[in-house]
Design an enzyme around this catalytic site. Sequence first.
Site, PDB file in Angstrom:
ATOM      1  N   HIS A 141      -8.609   7.969   2.643  1.00 12.07           N
ATOM      2  CA  HIS A 141      -8.021   9.310   2.677  1.00 12.07           C
ATOM      3  C   HIS A 141      -9.097  10.345   2.418  1.00 12.07           C
ATOM      4  O   HIS A 141     -10.066  10.100   1.700  1.00 12.07           O
ATOM      5  CB  HIS A 141      -6.878   9.452   1.651  1.00 12.07           C
ATOM      6  CG  HIS A 141      -7.257   9.028   0.263  1.00 12.07           C
ATOM      7  ND1 HIS A 141      -7.293   7.703  -0.119  1.00 12.07           N
ATOM      8  CD2 HIS A 141      -7.615   9.733  -0.830  1.00 12.07           C
ATOM      9  CE1 HIS A 141      -7.659   7.625  -1.388  1.00 12.07           C
ATOM     10  NE2 HIS A 141      -7.882   8.843  -1.844  1.00 12.07           N
ATOM     11  N   ASN A 199     -13.390   9.951  -1.694  1.00 11.28           N
ATOM     12  CA  ASN A 199     -13.815   9.143  -2.826  1.00 11.28           C
ATOM     13  C   ASN A 199     -13.811   7.684  -2.376  1.00 11.28           C
ATOM     14  O   ASN A 199     -12.802   7.212  -1.850  1.00 11.28           O
ATOM     15  CB  ASN A 199     -12.859   9.316  -4.010  1.00 11.28           C
ATOM     16  CG  ASN A 199     -12.813  10.754  -4.494  1.00 11.28           C
ATOM     17  OD1 ASN A 199     -13.823  11.457  -4.446  1.00 11.28           O
ATOM     18  ND2 ASN A 199     -11.665  11.197  -4.951  1.00 11.28           N
ATOM     19  N   CYS A 218       0.847  -1.201   0.000  1.00 16.30           N
ATOM     20  CA  CYS A 218       0.000   0.000   0.000  1.00 16.30           C
ATOM     21  C   CYS A 218       0.881   1.250   0.000  1.00 16.30           C
ATOM     22  O   CYS A 218       1.701   1.442   0.908  1.00 16.30           O
ATOM     23  CB  CYS A 218      -0.919  -0.014   1.224  1.00 16.30           C
ATOM     24  SG  CYS A 218      -1.801   1.539   1.463  1.00 16.30           S
ATOM     25  N   HIS A 266      -6.374   3.081   0.440  1.00 19.16           N
ATOM     26  CA  HIS A 266      -6.103   3.376   1.857  1.00 19.16           C
ATOM     27  C   HIS A 266      -6.919   4.635   2.118  1.00 19.16           C
ATOM     28  O   HIS A 266      -6.700   5.662   1.445  1.00 19.16           O
ATOM     29  CB  HIS A 266      -4.596   3.587   2.063  1.00 19.16           C
ATOM     30  CG  HIS A 266      -4.192   3.912   3.480  1.00 19.16           C
ATOM     31  ND1 HIS A 266      -3.194   3.213   4.151  1.00 19.16           N
ATOM     32  CD2 HIS A 266      -4.631   4.868   4.341  1.00 19.16           C
ATOM     33  CE1 HIS A 266      -3.043   3.732   5.371  1.00 19.16           C
ATOM     34  NE2 HIS A 266      -3.894   4.742   5.511  1.00 19.16           N
TER      35      HIS A 266
HETATM   36  P1  5GP Z   1      -8.282   9.185  -4.877  1.00 21.20           P
HETATM   37  O1  5GP Z   1      -8.420   9.321  -6.368  1.00 21.20           O
HETATM   38  O2  5GP Z   1      -7.997   7.751  -4.476  1.00 21.20           O
HETATM   39  O3  5GP Z   1      -9.389   9.790  -4.103  1.00 21.20           O
HETATM   40  O4  5GP Z   1      -7.006  10.052  -4.488  1.00 21.20           O
HETATM   41  C1  5GP Z   1      -5.705   9.575  -4.500  1.00 21.20           C
HETATM   42  C2  5GP Z   1      -4.811  10.784  -4.483  1.00 21.20           C
HETATM   43  O5  5GP Z   1      -3.511  10.363  -4.118  1.00 21.20           O
HETATM   44  C3  5GP Z   1      -4.680  11.488  -5.840  1.00 21.20           C
HETATM   45  O6  5GP Z   1      -5.115  12.837  -5.703  1.00 21.20           O
HETATM   46  C4  5GP Z   1      -3.191  11.386  -6.165  1.00 21.20           C
HETATM   47  O7  5GP Z   1      -2.689  12.549  -6.754  1.00 21.20           O
HETATM   48  C5  5GP Z   1      -2.569  11.122  -4.801  1.00 21.20           C
HETATM   49  N1  5GP Z   1      -1.360  10.324  -4.829  1.00 21.20           N
HETATM   50  C6  5GP Z   1      -1.195   9.118  -5.432  1.00 21.20           C
HETATM   51  N2  5GP Z   1       0.046   8.647  -5.207  1.00 21.20           N
HETATM   52  C7  5GP Z   1       0.673   9.573  -4.424  1.00 21.20           C
HETATM   53  C8  5GP Z   1       1.980   9.636  -3.846  1.00 21.20           C
HETATM   54  O8  5GP Z   1       2.822   8.758  -3.994  1.00 21.20           O
HETATM   55  N3  5GP Z   1       2.265  10.756  -3.114  1.00 21.20           N
HETATM   56  C9  5GP Z   1       1.346  11.758  -2.911  1.00 21.20           C
HETATM   57  N4  5GP Z   1       1.741  12.802  -2.184  1.00 21.20           N
HETATM   58  N5  5GP Z   1       0.109  11.718  -3.442  1.00 21.20           N
HETATM   59  C10 5GP Z   1      -0.222  10.635  -4.178  1.00 21.20           C
HETATM   60 ZN    ZN Z   2      -2.365   1.355   3.637  1.00 21.42          ZN
END
Ligand code: 5GP
Ligand code: ZN
Length: 114
Positions: free
Chosen positions: A100, A87, A4, A98
């Site tokens: 967030h 989301n 993860c 994970h």
């Molecule tokens: P989701 O689309 O799952 O709601 O949001 C995931 C978020 O994680 C995205 O906005 C993406 O830019 C961010 N993200 C993905 N991988 C990384 C990473 O390795 N570092 C950081 N700082 N953000 C990440």
């Molecule tokens: Zn995790």
Amino acid sequence: MEDCIFCKIVKGDIPSEKVYEDDKVYAFKDLNPEAPIHVLIIPKMHIKSTNEISEENSSSISNLFISVAKIAKILNIDESGYRVVNNCGKQGGQTVEHLHFHMLGGRDLTWPPG
Ligand code: 5GP
Ligand code: ZN
């Protein structure tokens, strides 16, 4: 959770720009910001999504929501305003499994998000 990316960020195995941390919560800048301020707030323990929030992990979740006001103050958006978004799952647009919460601010945000 070994594979993860957010667990690796919590452990420091993947670098991140930390904004806030306590014993249960970690907050860091999103890699691809959608607004001038875009921070991800996560529980340190691996919880896959909002579907997995339960009595057992509720202290992590309550800590996370208590941290929101602290983080807004650190980022100086407590007065100007911000949005906190989750989301969940495929149609919800979740790409990292994970839990967030996105904190977005620093500009006028449209509603509905689309
Ligand atoms: P989701 O689309 O799952 O709601 O949001 C995931 C978020 O994680 C995205 O906005 C993406 O830019 C961010 N993200 C993905 N991988 C990384 C990473 O390795 N570092 C950081 N700082 N953000 C990440
Ligand atoms: Zn995790």
